[in-house]
Design a protein around this motif. Sequence first.
Motif, short mmCIF file in Angstrom:
data_model
loop_
_atom_site.label_atom_id
_atom_site.label_comp_id
_atom_site.label_asym_id
_atom_site.label_seq_id
_atom_site.Cartn_x
_atom_site.Cartn_y
_atom_site.Cartn_z
N VAL A 1 -19.00 -5.67 -11.02
CA VAL A 1 -17.83 -5.58 -10.21
C VAL A 1 -17.55 -6.85 -11.31
CG1 VAL A 1 -17.03 -7.24 -8.29
CG2 VAL A 1 -19.48 -5.48 -7.76
N VAL B 1 -16.87 -14.08 1.37
CA VAL B 1 -15.91 -13.11 1.03
C VAL B 1 -15.15 -12.51 1.58
CG1 VAL B 1 -17.63 -11.11 -0.67
CG2 VAL B 1 -18.60 -13.31 0.11
N TRP C 1 -13.05 -7.07 -1.03
CA TRP C 1 -14.27 -6.57 -2.01
C TRP C 1 -15.46 -5.74 -1.51
CZ3 TRP C 1 -16.91 -11.79 -5.31
CH2 TRP C 1 -15.96 -12.12 -5.64
N LEU D 1 -15.30 -3.13 -3.53
CA LEU D 1 -15.84 -3.03 -4.70
C LEU D 1 -17.66 -3.34 -4.67
CD1 LEU D 1 -13.27 -5.99 -6.12
CD2 LEU D 1 -13.36 -3.90 -6.86
#
Length: 482
Positions: free
Chosen positions: A307, A415, A419, A422
Amino acid sequence: MSNKLGKVIGGVVVLGLAYAGTSWWLGSKVEQHYQAELEQTLLRLGASKVLDRSYQRGVFDAQATAVVEVMVPAELLPVDVRAEAEAEAEDVPAALLPVRVHLVQRIKHGPVVEGGLAAAVVETRVAQVEGVSDQVRPVFAKVQTPTVRTVHDFSGGLSGRFVLPAGEIAHPGQEDGDLLSWQTLTYDFSRSGDRSTGQASLHWPGAVWRLYSVMASGQPGLELQVKDLRTDYEVRGALPDQWLLMPGKYSVDVGLLQTRLRIPGEGKQFLTILSMSDWRSEGQLSLQNTSLRMQEQGAGKAVVLEVPMERLAYTGLTEGLDRGVIEPLQNLVQKINQAADPMAAIPTDEALRPLYQSLLAAPATSSLKVEGMAAGSQARLDLKIGLQPPAEKPADVPLQFQVLQALRADLGLRVPKQWDALIAEATANLVGPEQAAETCLLPCWAEEGVLKDEGDAWILKLDFGAETGLRLNGQPLMGAAP
């Protein structure tokens, strides 16, 4: 004329005798210092023991030797030496056996050495290594002996440089085998006579470590690479016998620090575990009355599990820790460094008593904040740990349980949901698309109650206390401390 010449010659003789006497006296002082410092320094560097040492002093110089025992993997030893060593060292694990390293030091006495004023100049090198088999020696054919040059002044202070010349450790003829390769490393250092102040700086242009032999059995290979590593440390106000957690400020700059896996198969396919570039960390440690305070921060670009991150940064702060923790912690680190089996060297609770007592001497807190920016959104981790010793410490409760009762911890993780894609892509790269489809990722963790859904982000909260026990998102996971 002859009378004047005689006086000149007589003066030169007197000066020469005075210089020789001064050099002899300085040589005796250097010898005393050498004998007192050598074994302690070698043991701190990880030698298991110092077997033999000698010191031959002359008028203007001296030569010192020492034989140091270090522990190495048994497969590096000749069969006959291995059998003899195993018979003599019953308490040493079979995988580790002693090798003897012969050190030679040339010591030049003052008061004038190499055109400058100094009590002594000491040059150290490795003269011989006993116990490495002839079959293994070609692996080290490109390794050159490291050297240390130290200048000792009249106040007891010193300055010097350690140099590890560029080299390589590899099996000859294996172009794609295991490899450890490095460029020349230099380490400059200085210290005052009372040991309260000092400076150190390290520069390592680069190194590569490859472990590819495991690929023959179908496991992924491992590669670690570092480029342009620079560190600086300035010590201020250290105690005479302190070598760990020394007060001062420091900085670390890294052009590249990368760990990645090489996947078996055709071609060279790599998966990045962690890669940090253009990284800089800096911090400061200070002694405030009877407590330690440590502050640190760092930032740079990074790739974590494939990532890519535009920025990864952290800040840390520890304060209130009793300075009495330094000595027992130094003793623990030195014992582990010297041990043949580091895990077996972990001391008993009774041996750890001074460390426990220092931890319980006063309230202390430590915090860490990590932030990562990827795909235009930011994730964040917050960790706080504290020790709140009770006013009255019950004598019938073991110290390790008193530390546990005094412990407080809180962890928070946020988070962003941006994401998810990803992380899913990175997981597919790491384990393959089929296994990734069956892997529980962030939305799945939310369904299991590990994460909480808060709009545009996934949230995790973990806390621990003696009264509440361990809790996840407010729900108990483990009972209170005994």
